[in-house]
Each structure stands twice: as C-alpha cells, then as structure tokens.
Design a protein around this motif. Structure first.
Motif, PDB file in Angstrom:
ATOM      1  N   ALA A 263      -3.935   8.409   4.341  1.00 33.84           N
ATOM      2  CA  ALA A 263      -5.357   8.529   3.820  1.00 33.84           C
ATOM      3  C   ALA A 263      -6.343   7.414   4.506  1.00 33.84           C
ATOM      4  O   ALA A 263      -7.456   7.661   5.336  1.00 33.84           O
ATOM      5  CB  ALA A 263      -6.205   8.787   2.726  1.00 33.84           C
ATOM      6  N   HIS A 264      -5.499   6.405   5.004  1.00 37.38           N
ATOM      7  CA  HIS A 264      -6.145   5.578   5.483  1.00 37.38           C
ATOM      8  C   HIS A 264      -5.312   4.770   6.722  1.00 37.38           C
ATOM      9  O   HIS A 264      -6.063   3.840   7.298  1.00 37.38           O
ATOM     10  CB  HIS A 264      -6.547   3.825   4.430  1.00 37.38           C
ATOM     11  CG  HIS A 264      -7.367   4.160   3.328  1.00 37.38           C
ATOM     12  ND1 HIS A 264      -7.237   4.883   2.281  1.00 37.38           N
ATOM     13  CD2 HIS A 264      -8.573   3.135   2.974  1.00 37.38           C
ATOM     14  CE1 HIS A 264      -7.735   4.869   1.569  1.00 37.38           C
ATOM     15  NE2 HIS A 264      -9.203   3.555   2.051  1.00 37.38           N
ATOM     16  N   GLY A 265      -4.814   5.250   7.003  1.00 35.03           N
ATOM     17  CA  GLY A 265      -4.322   5.357   8.508  1.00 35.03           C
ATOM     18  C   GLY A 265      -3.106   4.224   9.075  1.00 35.03           C
ATOM     19  O   GLY A 265      -2.879   3.862   9.148  1.00 35.03           O
TER      20      GLY A 265
ATOM     21  N   PHE B 234       0.657  -0.749   0.190  1.00 33.80           N
ATOM     22  CA  PHE B 234       0.122   0.011  -0.265  1.00 33.80           C
ATOM     23  C   PHE B 234       0.439   1.122   0.143  1.00 33.80           C
ATOM     24  O   PHE B 234       0.687   2.096  -0.547  1.00 33.80           O
ATOM     25  CB  PHE B 234      -0.788  -0.378   1.250  1.00 33.80           C
ATOM     26  CG  PHE B 234      -1.784   0.969   1.337  1.00 33.80           C
ATOM     27  CD1 PHE B 234      -2.356   1.422   0.055  1.00 33.80           C
ATOM     28  CD2 PHE B 234      -3.115   0.556   2.067  1.00 33.80           C
ATOM     29  CE1 PHE B 234      -3.296   2.033  -0.391  1.00 33.80           C
ATOM     30  CE2 PHE B 234      -3.950   1.460   2.102  1.00 33.80           C
ATOM     31  CZ  PHE B 234      -4.292   2.549   0.850  1.00 33.80           C
ATOM     32  N   ASP B 235       1.760   1.084   1.411  1.00 32.18           N
ATOM     33  CA  ASP B 235       2.373   2.522   1.496  1.00 32.18           C
ATOM     34  C   ASP B 235       3.646   2.799   0.173  1.00 32.18           C
ATOM     35  O   ASP B 235       4.008   3.779  -0.319  1.00 32.18           O
ATOM     36  CB  ASP B 235       3.790   2.333   1.863  1.00 32.18           C
ATOM     37  CG  ASP B 235       4.251   3.775   2.657  1.00 32.18           C
ATOM     38  OD1 ASP B 235       3.530   5.002   2.214  1.00 32.18           O
ATOM     39  OD2 ASP B 235       5.520   3.488   3.259  1.00 32.18           O
ATOM     40  N   SER B 236       3.871   1.750  -0.614  1.00 29.85           N
ATOM     41  CA  SER B 236       5.078   1.591  -2.139  1.00 29.85           C
ATOM     42  C   SER B 236       4.222   2.488  -3.085  1.00 29.85           C
ATOM     43  O   SER B 236       5.154   2.872  -3.577  1.00 29.85           O
ATOM     44  CB  SER B 236       5.593   0.479  -1.983  1.00 29.85           C
ATOM     45  OG  SER B 236       6.328   0.337  -1.103  1.00 29.85           O
ATOM     46  N   PHE B 237       3.325   1.857  -3.077  1.00 30.31           N
ATOM     47  CA  PHE B 237       2.230   2.004  -4.727  1.00 30.31           C
ATOM     48  C   PHE B 237       1.514   3.087  -4.648  1.00 30.31           C
ATOM     49  O   PHE B 237       0.794   3.115  -5.525  1.00 30.31           O
ATOM     50  CB  PHE B 237       1.395   0.530  -5.266  1.00 30.31           C
ATOM     51  CG  PHE B 237       2.830  -0.498  -5.484  1.00 30.31           C
ATOM     52  CD1 PHE B 237       3.761  -0.527  -7.234  1.00 30.31           C
ATOM     53  CD2 PHE B 237       3.405  -1.164  -4.476  1.00 30.31           C
ATOM     54  CE1 PHE B 237       4.716  -1.028  -7.490  1.00 30.31           C
ATOM     55  CE2 PHE B 237       4.568  -2.225  -5.291  1.00 30.31           C
ATOM     56  CZ  PHE B 237       4.816  -1.625  -6.060  1.00 30.31           C
ATOM     57  N   ASP B 238       1.126   2.985  -3.293  1.00 25.10           N
ATOM     58  CA  ASP B 238       0.347   4.692  -3.381  1.00 25.10           C
ATOM     59  C   ASP B 238      -0.261   5.007  -1.508  1.00 25.10           C
ATOM     60  O   ASP B 238      -0.739   4.487  -0.891  1.00 25.10           O
ATOM     61  CB  ASP B 238      -1.614   3.646  -3.462  1.00 25.10           C
ATOM     62  CG  ASP B 238      -2.510   5.124  -3.374  1.00 25.10           C
ATOM     63  OD1 ASP B 238      -2.468   6.276  -3.943  1.00 25.10           O
ATOM     64  OD2 ASP B 238      -3.729   4.545  -3.151  1.00 25.10           O
ATOM     65  N   HIS B 239       1.443   5.984  -1.371  1.00 27.47           N
ATOM     66  CA  HIS B 239       1.492   6.152  -0.504  1.00 27.47           C
ATOM     67  C   HIS B 239       0.519   7.095   0.160  1.00 27.47           C
ATOM     68  O   HIS B 239       0.163   7.345   1.256  1.00 27.47           O
ATOM     69  CB  HIS B 239       3.186   7.487  -0.081  1.00 27.47           C
ATOM     70  CG  HIS B 239       3.631   7.709   0.733  1.00 27.47           C
ATOM     71  ND1 HIS B 239       3.864   7.174   1.925  1.00 27.47           N
ATOM     72  CD2 HIS B 239       3.521   9.316   1.180  1.00 27.47           C
ATOM     73  CE1 HIS B 239       4.067   7.568   2.500  1.00 27.47           C
ATOM     74  NE2 HIS B 239       3.911   9.122   2.415  1.00 27.47           N
ATOM     75  N   ILE B 240      -0.351   8.390  -0.582  1.00 33.44           N
ATOM     76  CA  ILE B 240      -1.598   8.962  -0.245  1.00 33.44           C
ATOM     77  C   ILE B 240      -2.112   8.274   0.112  1.00 33.44           C
ATOM     78  O   ILE B 240      -2.601   8.906   0.914  1.00 33.44           O
ATOM     79  CB  ILE B 240      -1.675  10.334  -1.889  1.00 33.44           C
ATOM     80  CG1 ILE B 240      -0.444  10.974  -1.635  1.00 33.44           C
ATOM     81  CG2 ILE B 240      -2.742  10.500  -0.993  1.00 33.44           C
ATOM     82  CD1 ILE B 240      -0.749  11.556  -2.888  1.00 33.44           C
TER      83      ILE B 240
END
Length: 264
Positions: free
Chosen positions: A161-163, A151-157
């Motif tokens: 946002a999802h905590g 999640f963090d690597s491919f969609d950091h924002i």
C-alpha cells in the motif's frame, strides 16, 4: 582447546555463520519461508555434489545451486497453485541429482557425510576467509534493504500500500537466504542447515517484542548453539551437528513451554 589451530578456525567461522543465520532467520520465519530454507538445503546438497564431480570446492557448487534455486523456487512458491507438490518434486529431483553426482564422481561415503552433515572442524584458513567474506556480504545486503525488508516481512499488505518495491526486496532476500544456506551448511551440513535458519529465530519470537530485539536474541541463540556444540564435540569427539541440533531444539522447547504457561 584454543591451542589447536583448527579449533580457532572453527570458532571464528562458526561465529560468523551463526550471526548470519541468526539475522536472516528472523526474516525466514517472518515470511514463512521455513519450507524454502529446507528445500534450498537439498538443492545445496546437489550443488556440493556437482562441485565434487567437476573438481571444485563444494562451497562454490552449493552457492551456485542455491542462488539459482532460490530465485526459481521462490518464484514458483509465489505463483503456483500446487506449491507444496511443486516444491516436493523439486526437492526429490535435486536429492536424486546429488546422489548421482556423488556416485559418478567416485567419492567415498565420508565425503558424502561431510556434505550432508558438515565438517567445520576440518576448515582451513582459506575456508575461514571465504566464509567470513560471504557472511559479511550477506549482512551488508540485509542492511542495505533492511527498512523495506522489515516492512515487507512483517506487514506485507502495508508495504504494498505504501509503494514498497516488494518484488525487488523479495529477490534481494532470496539471494541473502541462498548465500546463508551455502555458508551455514559448512557447519551443520546441507541436511540440517535449516536448523540454524529457523530454530534460533523461532525461539527469539517468543522473547523479543521488536525486530532489533528478535534479531539480537536469534543471533544469541545461534551463537550459544554453535559455540556449545563445538566445545562438546571437542571434548566428546561426537558429531558437532548433533550437539548444535539438540541444543537449539532444547532452547526452543524451553521458550515455547514458558510462552504457553504465561498465556494460559
């Protein structure tokens, strides 16, 4: 070829190294950490030289320096406005320290060459066990944080946002990266370890459409490079690192060319 014990050890160790670097490399590329992998390779050189100076195995000195360096450099790269200049300064410092440690330890040029370019052919049974154990630890760490790391690597924002605790995820990955640099350097050396951490995964991004697919292709290309490199090194007596680097570059250029042609 496999009648020789050192070649069996070399293939076993390089297989685990390739798998580890192939997996970690996907996240290195996704997080744009290629510069960090390169910097850690230079920090690892200083660590290995320091280990020689105090009389322990180069692997442990490299592991110590890369673990400490990954956290420090990683934090610096995130918070410094002059990221490139800061990283360049750190790289220069550790290269200098590595040269100094080798000089005052009285080691010959062959030892320095092994640190810089790897010496997988000379790995013994104990060395293989150490590399396999470290590789498994890295893979277990990646599996442990895989969901948040993806999640963090491919969609950091989106992860923020999802905590998702991106800070802790980042630290866990930096530890995995540091260990990967230390073990990967055993086959291609501290100077070129970033090859295994960037090229197979960069190639995989042109082919794989999902994270599991990219990881699979990255591991595959890493294995092709190290296996073919070991075989060619055995039959020619040329440096294994040369073949690995050349094979990975050729595979990447082929994938890139196909990608460009398809998207014209």
């Amino acid at each position: 070829m496999f009648q020789y014990e050192f070649m069996r050890y070399a293939f076993l160790a390089s297989t685990f190294i390739a798998i580890t670097c192939g997996v970690v490399g996907v996240y290195v590329v996704a997080r744009s950490y290629a510069f960090l992998a390169h910097t850690l390779s230079e920090i690892g050189f200083a660590g290995a030289a320091f280990a020689v100076f105090i009389g322990i195995a180069p692997l442990w000195g490299m592991l110590l320096f890369t673990l400490l360096g990954s956290i420090g450099v990683g934090e610096l790269s995130l918070h410094s406005d002059q990221k490139e200049s800061s990283i360049s300064a750190i790289s220069a410092l550790f290269i200098g320290l590595g040269v100094l440690f080798l000089a005052i330890s009285g080691s010959n040029s062959r030892y320095a060459t092994n640190i810089l370019f790897g010496s997988i052919i000379g790995v013994d049974k104990q060395g293989v066990i150490q590399l396999v154990v470290l590789s498994i630890l890295v893979l277990l760490l990646i599996i442990l944080v895989a969901r948040s790391l993806n999640f963090d690597s491919f969609d950091h924002i989106g992860a923020v946002a999802h905590g998702v605790h991106t800070g802790w995820v980042g630290i866990a990955f930096l530890v995995a990266l540091a260990m990967s640099v230390a073990i990967g350097a055993q086959i291609v050396g501290s100077l070129l370890v970033f090859i295994l951490l960037t090229l197979p995964s960069s190639t995989a991004r042109y082919i794989g459409k999902t994270i599991p697919a990219m990881i699979s292709w990255s591991v595959f290309f890493a294995l092709v490079g190290v296996w073919a490199g070991l075989y060619l090194g055995f039959i020619t007596n040329w440096p294994v690192t040369f073949f690995i680097a050349t094979i990975e570059v050729v595979i990447y250029l082929i994938a890139y060319s196909i990608h460009v042609i398809k998207h014209r």
